[in-house]
Scaffold this active site. Structure first.
Site, PDB file in Angstrom:
ATOM      1  N   CYS A  99       0.861  -1.177   0.000  1.00  0.00           N
ATOM      2  CA  CYS A  99       0.000   0.000   0.000  1.00  0.00           C
ATOM      3  C   CYS A  99       0.897   1.227   0.000  1.00  0.00           C
ATOM      4  O   CYS A  99       1.881   1.266   0.741  1.00  0.00           O
ATOM      5  CB  CYS A  99      -0.876  -0.019   1.253  1.00  0.00           C
ATOM      6  N   HIS A 141      -9.129  -4.091  -1.478  1.00  0.00           N
ATOM      7  CA  HIS A 141      -8.161  -3.267  -0.748  1.00  0.00           C
ATOM      8  C   HIS A 141      -8.567  -1.793  -0.809  1.00  0.00           C
ATOM      9  O   HIS A 141      -8.593  -1.109   0.218  1.00  0.00           O
ATOM     10  CB  HIS A 141      -6.766  -3.490  -1.368  1.00  0.00           C
ATOM     11  N   GLU A 142      -8.912  -1.308  -2.008  1.00  0.00           N
ATOM     12  CA  GLU A 142      -9.253   0.114  -2.148  1.00  0.00           C
ATOM     13  C   GLU A 142     -10.605   0.419  -1.507  1.00  0.00           C
ATOM     14  O   GLU A 142     -10.784   1.479  -0.894  1.00  0.00           O
ATOM     15  CB  GLU A 142      -9.237   0.534  -3.619  1.00  0.00           C
ATOM     16  N   HIS A 145     -10.153   1.087   2.080  1.00  0.00           N
ATOM     17  CA  HIS A 145      -9.680   2.441   2.402  1.00  0.00           C
ATOM     18  C   HIS A 145     -10.867   3.391   2.627  1.00  0.00           C
ATOM     19  O   HIS A 145     -10.790   4.290   3.460  1.00  0.00           O
ATOM     20  CB  HIS A 145      -8.826   3.005   1.262  1.00  0.00           C
TER      21      HIS A 145
HETATM   22 NI    NI Z   1      -3.705   0.949   0.018  1.00  0.00          NI
END
Ligand code: NI
Length: 169
Positions: A99, A141-142, A145
């Site tokens: 990341c 993953h995004e 966030h």
């Molecule tokens: Ni990330």
């Protein structure tokens, strides 16, 4: 167009929940261009989210097509997803993740093998798409966030699954 500074762990903004985008204004379009410039400035970067540049809006960009792993799998090329919702997911894969906000570490994280996503594209049109493999990992993953979740929060064992990034010079 600009490369924006990336917030680094443990910046408290990375733990915040981002808000939905009401409409794709010229400001949102400009932000998306900057996100793409910023993502491409990072070697091997396959995704970015607006909160990583300090803008708490539900926008992510993903492109696994140039990645060694992801490029060989079925993928959509560049994806800009606004207000992404993961409608369904299935299967299991464990992939080494990195990341831009956690530059010194990588970790083995368990994710779904495939996801079905509902989002707006950058023109504001609704898109529903299925992603598999590394592209599915990048979307998960995004999307994390946007809820203030980092890959470190998903590590099962810090002892065996987190790795300090090797720096070659
Ligand atoms: Ni990330």
């Amino acid at each position: 167009m600009a490369i924006l500074p990336i917030l680094k762990f443990p910046d408290p903004l990375l733990k915040e929940r981002s808000v939905r985008v009401e409409s794709v204004t010229p400001e949102i379009s400009a932000l998306i261009d900057d996100l793409l410039d910023t993502m491409r400035s990072s070697p091997g970067g396959v995704g970015i989210s607006a909160p990583q540049v300090g803008i708490l809006k539900r926008i992510v960009a993903i492109d696994v097509s140039a990645s060694k792993r992801g490029g060989q799998q079925e993928n959509h090329g560049l994806l800009v997803l606004i207000n992404p919702d993961i409608l369904a997911r299935g299967g299991k894969q464990i992939v080494r993740e990195g990341c831009m906000s956690i530059p010194d570490y990588t970790a083995n994280i368990q994710r779904a093998q495939w996801v079905l996503v509902d989002a707006l594209d950058r023109s504001g049109k609704q898109v529903i798409l299925e992603a598999v493999g590394l592209e599915a990992v990048a979307i998960q993953h995004e999307a994390d966030h946007l809820d203030g979740v980092l890959f470190l929060d998903r590590v099962t064992s810090v002892k065996t699954d987190v790795f300090r990034r090797k720096k070659y010079r």
